[in-house]
Design a protein around this motif. Sequence first.
Motif, PDB file in Angstrom:
ATOM      1  N   GLU A 170       0.721  -1.274  -0.085  1.00  0.00           N
ATOM      2  CA  GLU A 170      -0.156   0.004   0.065  1.00  0.00           C
ATOM      3  C   GLU A 170       0.623   1.338  -0.192  1.00  0.00           C
ATOM      4  O   GLU A 170       0.548   2.248  -0.522  1.00  0.00           O
ATOM      5  CB  GLU A 170      -0.805   0.047   1.217  1.00  0.00           C
ATOM      6  CG  GLU A 170      -2.125  -0.939   1.080  1.00  0.00           C
ATOM      7  CD  GLU A 170      -3.067  -1.089   2.209  1.00  0.00           C
ATOM      8  OE1 GLU A 170      -4.156  -1.762   2.066  1.00  0.00           O
ATOM      9  OE2 GLU A 170      -2.689  -0.438   3.461  1.00  0.00           O
ATOM     10  N   ASN A 171       1.887   1.276   0.667  1.00  0.00           N
ATOM     11  CA  ASN A 171       2.949   2.373   0.603  1.00  0.00           C
ATOM     12  C   ASN A 171       3.648   2.583  -0.683  1.00  0.00           C
ATOM     13  O   ASN A 171       3.796   3.638  -1.144  1.00  0.00           O
ATOM     14  CB  ASN A 171       3.918   2.118   1.767  1.00  0.00           C
ATOM     15  CG  ASN A 171       3.539   2.637   3.178  1.00  0.00           C
ATOM     16  OD1 ASN A 171       2.404   2.891   3.435  1.00  0.00           O
ATOM     17  ND2 ASN A 171       4.314   2.362   4.190  1.00  0.00           N
ATOM     18  N   LEU A 172       3.920   1.390  -1.452  1.00  0.00           N
ATOM     19  CA  LEU A 172       4.804   1.405  -2.708  1.00  0.00           C
ATOM     20  C   LEU A 172       3.884   1.590  -3.832  1.00  0.00           C
ATOM     21  O   LEU A 172       4.287   2.075  -4.981  1.00  0.00           O
ATOM     22  CB  LEU A 172       5.414   0.002  -2.860  1.00  0.00           C
ATOM     23  CG  LEU A 172       6.483  -0.146  -1.942  1.00  0.00           C
ATOM     24  CD1 LEU A 172       7.030  -1.603  -2.176  1.00  0.00           C
ATOM     25  CD2 LEU A 172       7.637   0.775  -1.994  1.00  0.00           C
ATOM     26  N   GLN A 173       2.609   1.298  -3.823  1.00  0.00           N
ATOM     27  CA  GLN A 173       1.495   1.375  -4.728  1.00  0.00           C
ATOM     28  C   GLN A 173       0.343   1.971  -4.145  1.00  0.00           C
ATOM     29  O   GLN A 173      -0.677   1.339  -3.807  1.00  0.00           O
ATOM     30  CB  GLN A 173       1.257  -0.022  -5.455  1.00  0.00           C
ATOM     31  CG  GLN A 173       2.309  -0.797  -6.176  1.00  0.00           C
ATOM     32  CD  GLN A 173       2.295  -0.046  -7.529  1.00  0.00           C
ATOM     33  OE1 GLN A 173       1.312   0.629  -8.105  1.00  0.00           O
ATOM     34  NE2 GLN A 173       3.449  -0.006  -8.090  1.00  0.00           N
ATOM     35  N   HIS A 174       0.422   3.336  -4.173  1.00  0.00           N
ATOM     36  CA  HIS A 174      -0.898   3.738  -3.261  1.00  0.00           C
ATOM     37  C   HIS A 174      -2.299   3.479  -4.147  1.00  0.00           C
ATOM     38  O   HIS A 174      -3.394   3.913  -3.522  1.00  0.00           O
ATOM     39  CB  HIS A 174      -0.829   5.420  -3.599  1.00  0.00           C
ATOM     40  CG  HIS A 174       0.351   6.008  -2.771  1.00  0.00           C
ATOM     41  ND1 HIS A 174       0.746   5.414  -1.561  1.00  0.00           N
ATOM     42  CD2 HIS A 174       1.654   6.511  -3.208  1.00  0.00           C
ATOM     43  CE1 HIS A 174       1.996   6.182  -1.077  1.00  0.00           C
ATOM     44  NE2 HIS A 174       2.518   6.571  -1.934  1.00  0.00           N
ATOM     45  N   GLY A 175      -2.379   3.360  -5.443  1.00  0.00           N
ATOM     46  CA  GLY A 175      -3.743   2.794  -5.678  1.00  0.00           C
ATOM     47  C   GLY A 175      -4.137   1.511  -5.440  1.00  0.00           C
ATOM     48  O   GLY A 175      -5.210   1.054  -5.634  1.00  0.00           O
ATOM     49  N   LEU A 176      -3.408   0.801  -4.636  1.00  0.00           N
ATOM     50  CA  LEU A 176      -3.769  -0.725  -4.282  1.00  0.00           C
ATOM     51  C   LEU A 176      -4.194  -0.663  -2.840  1.00  0.00           C
ATOM     52  O   LEU A 176      -3.528   0.046  -2.102  1.00  0.00           O
ATOM     53  CB  LEU A 176      -2.584  -1.578  -4.435  1.00  0.00           C
ATOM     54  CG  LEU A 176      -2.144  -2.050  -5.916  1.00  0.00           C
ATOM     55  CD1 LEU A 176      -1.081  -2.995  -6.256  1.00  0.00           C
ATOM     56  CD2 LEU A 176      -3.724  -2.465  -6.668  1.00  0.00           C
ATOM     57  N   THR A 177      -5.239  -1.542  -2.415  1.00  0.00           N
ATOM     58  CA  THR A 177      -5.649  -1.730  -0.990  1.00  0.00           C
ATOM     59  C   THR A 177      -5.737  -3.176  -0.635  1.00  0.00           C
ATOM     60  O   THR A 177      -6.424  -3.902  -1.592  1.00  0.00           O
ATOM     61  CB  THR A 177      -6.928  -0.812  -0.817  1.00  0.00           C
ATOM     62  OG1 THR A 177      -6.792   0.500  -1.074  1.00  0.00           O
ATOM     63  CG2 THR A 177      -7.440  -1.262   0.643  1.00  0.00           C
ATOM     64  N   ALA A 178      -5.188  -3.604   0.342  1.00  0.00           N
ATOM     65  CA  ALA A 178      -5.263  -5.191   0.744  1.00  0.00           C
ATOM     66  C   ALA A 178      -6.703  -5.315   1.146  1.00  0.00           C
ATOM     67  O   ALA A 178      -7.290  -4.675   2.016  1.00  0.00           O
ATOM     68  CB  ALA A 178      -4.311  -5.139   1.899  1.00  0.00           C
ATOM     69  N   VAL A 179      -7.367  -6.451   0.817  1.00  0.00           N
ATOM     70  CA  VAL A 179      -8.746  -6.800   0.845  1.00  0.00           C
ATOM     71  C   VAL A 179      -8.724  -8.216   1.485  1.00  0.00           C
ATOM     72  O   VAL A 179      -9.494  -8.640   2.029  1.00  0.00           O
ATOM     73  CB  VAL A 179      -9.488  -6.621  -0.246  1.00  0.00           C
ATOM     74  CG1 VAL A 179      -9.462  -4.893  -0.742  1.00  0.00           C
ATOM     75  CG2 VAL A 179      -8.728  -7.483  -1.474  1.00  0.00           C
ATOM     76  N   ALA A 180      -7.631  -9.003   1.163  1.00  0.00           N
ATOM     77  CA  ALA A 180      -7.691 -10.464   1.708  1.00  0.00           C
ATOM     78  C   ALA A 180      -6.552 -11.026   1.981  1.00  0.00           C
ATOM     79  O   ALA A 180      -5.720 -10.463   1.376  1.00  0.00           O
ATOM     80  CB  ALA A 180      -8.788 -11.228   0.690  1.00  0.00           C
ATOM     81  N   GLY A 181      -6.289 -11.962   2.899  1.00  0.00           N
ATOM     82  CA  GLY A 181      -4.988 -12.675   3.059  1.00  0.00           C
ATOM     83  C   GLY A 181      -5.394 -14.089   3.657  1.00  0.00           C
ATOM     84  O   GLY A 181      -6.340 -14.609   3.768  1.00  0.00           O
ATOM     85  N   HIS A 182      -4.303 -14.856   2.885  1.00  0.00           N
ATOM     86  CA  HIS A 182      -4.499 -16.341   3.066  1.00  0.00           C
ATOM     87  C   HIS A 182      -3.184 -16.806   3.368  1.00  0.00           C
ATOM     88  O   HIS A 182      -2.184 -17.254   2.615  1.00  0.00           O
ATOM     89  CB  HIS A 182      -4.840 -16.890   1.833  1.00  0.00           C
ATOM     90  CG  HIS A 182      -5.050 -18.539   1.924  1.00  0.00           C
ATOM     91  ND1 HIS A 182      -6.066 -19.099   2.628  1.00  0.00           N
ATOM     92  CD2 HIS A 182      -4.252 -19.334   1.367  1.00  0.00           C
ATOM     93  CE1 HIS A 182      -6.088 -20.376   2.189  1.00  0.00           C
ATOM     94  NE2 HIS A 182      -4.874 -20.534   1.721  1.00  0.00           N
ATOM     95  N   PRO A 183      -2.773 -16.790   4.896  1.00  0.00           N
ATOM     96  CA  PRO A 183      -1.476 -16.884   5.255  1.00  0.00           C
ATOM     97  C   PRO A 183      -1.070 -18.356   5.586  1.00  0.00           C
ATOM     98  O   PRO A 183      -0.420 -18.612   6.727  1.00  0.00           O
ATOM     99  CB  PRO A 183      -1.384 -15.963   6.520  1.00  0.00           C
ATOM    100  CG  PRO A 183      -2.764 -15.922   7.189  1.00  0.00           C
ATOM    101  CD  PRO A 183      -3.522 -16.144   5.943  1.00  0.00           C
ATOM    102  N   TRP A 184      -1.626 -19.218   4.818  1.00  0.00           N
ATOM    103  CA  TRP A 184      -1.544 -20.947   5.133  1.00  0.00           C
ATOM    104  C   TRP A 184       0.032 -21.017   4.465  1.00  0.00           C
ATOM    105  O   TRP A 184       0.189 -20.975   3.407  1.00  0.00           O
ATOM    106  CB  TRP A 184      -2.269 -21.651   4.250  1.00  0.00           C
ATOM    107  CG  TRP A 184      -3.735 -21.690   4.882  1.00  0.00           C
ATOM    108  CD1 TRP A 184      -4.165 -20.773   5.802  1.00  0.00           C
ATOM    109  CD2 TRP A 184      -4.844 -22.766   4.980  1.00  0.00           C
ATOM    110  NE1 TRP A 184      -5.697 -21.027   6.185  1.00  0.00           N
ATOM    111  CE2 TRP A 184      -5.826 -22.432   5.562  1.00  0.00           C
ATOM    112  CE3 TRP A 184      -4.694 -24.260   4.288  1.00  0.00           C
ATOM    113  CZ2 TRP A 184      -7.008 -23.127   5.608  1.00  0.00           C
ATOM    114  CZ3 TRP A 184      -5.871 -24.624   4.312  1.00  0.00           C
ATOM    115  CH2 TRP A 184      -6.975 -24.420   5.183  1.00  0.00           C
ATOM    116  N   PRO A 185       0.815 -21.720   5.506  1.00  0.00           N
ATOM    117  CA  PRO A 185       2.237 -22.117   4.902  1.00  0.00           C
ATOM    118  C   PRO A 185       2.052 -23.067   3.529  1.00  0.00           C
ATOM    119  O   PRO A 185       1.276 -23.863   3.576  1.00  0.00           O
ATOM    120  CB  PRO A 185       2.572 -23.110   6.019  1.00  0.00           C
ATOM    121  CG  PRO A 185       1.895 -22.274   7.297  1.00  0.00           C
ATOM    122  CD  PRO A 185       0.684 -22.229   6.789  1.00  0.00           C
ATOM    123  N   GLY A 186       2.780 -22.573   2.612  1.00  0.00           N
ATOM    124  CA  GLY A 186       2.657 -23.263   1.445  1.00  0.00           C
ATOM    125  C   GLY A 186       1.926 -22.699   0.365  1.00  0.00           C
ATOM    126  O   GLY A 186       1.974 -23.128  -0.862  1.00  0.00           O
TER     127      GLY A 186
END
Length: 220
Positions: free
Chosen positions: A111-127
């Motif tokens: 979000e800092n590097l690309q001001h036009g992008l906003t995080a909306v979802a995450g899937h932090p499963w290993p692998g």
Amino acid sequence: MESGTKRVYLDRADTTGNVVVTELIAGESPVVRVAETWFHPQGGGQRSDRGAMGPARVLHVAHHGGMVDHFVDSLAGLSVGGTYGFAVDSAWRKLNSVYHSSGHLIAGLVENLQHGLTAVAGHPWPGEARVEFEGQAEASSFDGLAIELSTRLGELLSKPIEVKVTGDPYSSRAIQIGDFPPIPCGRTHVRALSEISAIRVLSIKRKGNRVRVAYDALPP
């Protein structure tokens, strides 16, 4: 405080202690319910904790309305009203915490590097970990963004940056990494970036109307 099972893991990081059994549910996948749990249930993109409760192995943990269900290998040796020692698999907890905190860090950096992008979802499963963004990427290649993101991640992991829980743990809990804005979150995290050995950006791709950053992460 919410009704049902008290989710103590929201406030404390203990991986051993005692629990009081309130309900036993027999069946093909037997379930133990307790008054207070230190086991993180699967949800919010994060895998559930596992470990032991008395003589039983805890194989999976899941939300069930206001309750938390602990799926075990057997109910033998357990009784309602009994107090039993528990042990959360600390290595598995650490690995999932490393992946989840890494996802939050990637979200803030992108979000800092690309001001036009906003995080909306995450899937932090290993692998199979990834963070997804919506919005318009600026006119730079994803290869260039991956290089810049990797560089910034390496710089931050080399610094003594705290990962703090803010707000009320049971009603307004959020996670703040250094000076990045706090993000509402009810999952487990590392306490400092020094607990993450490395974060590797695997790819940055557009999928439909989203930009997906795939990554790996390693504990020390």
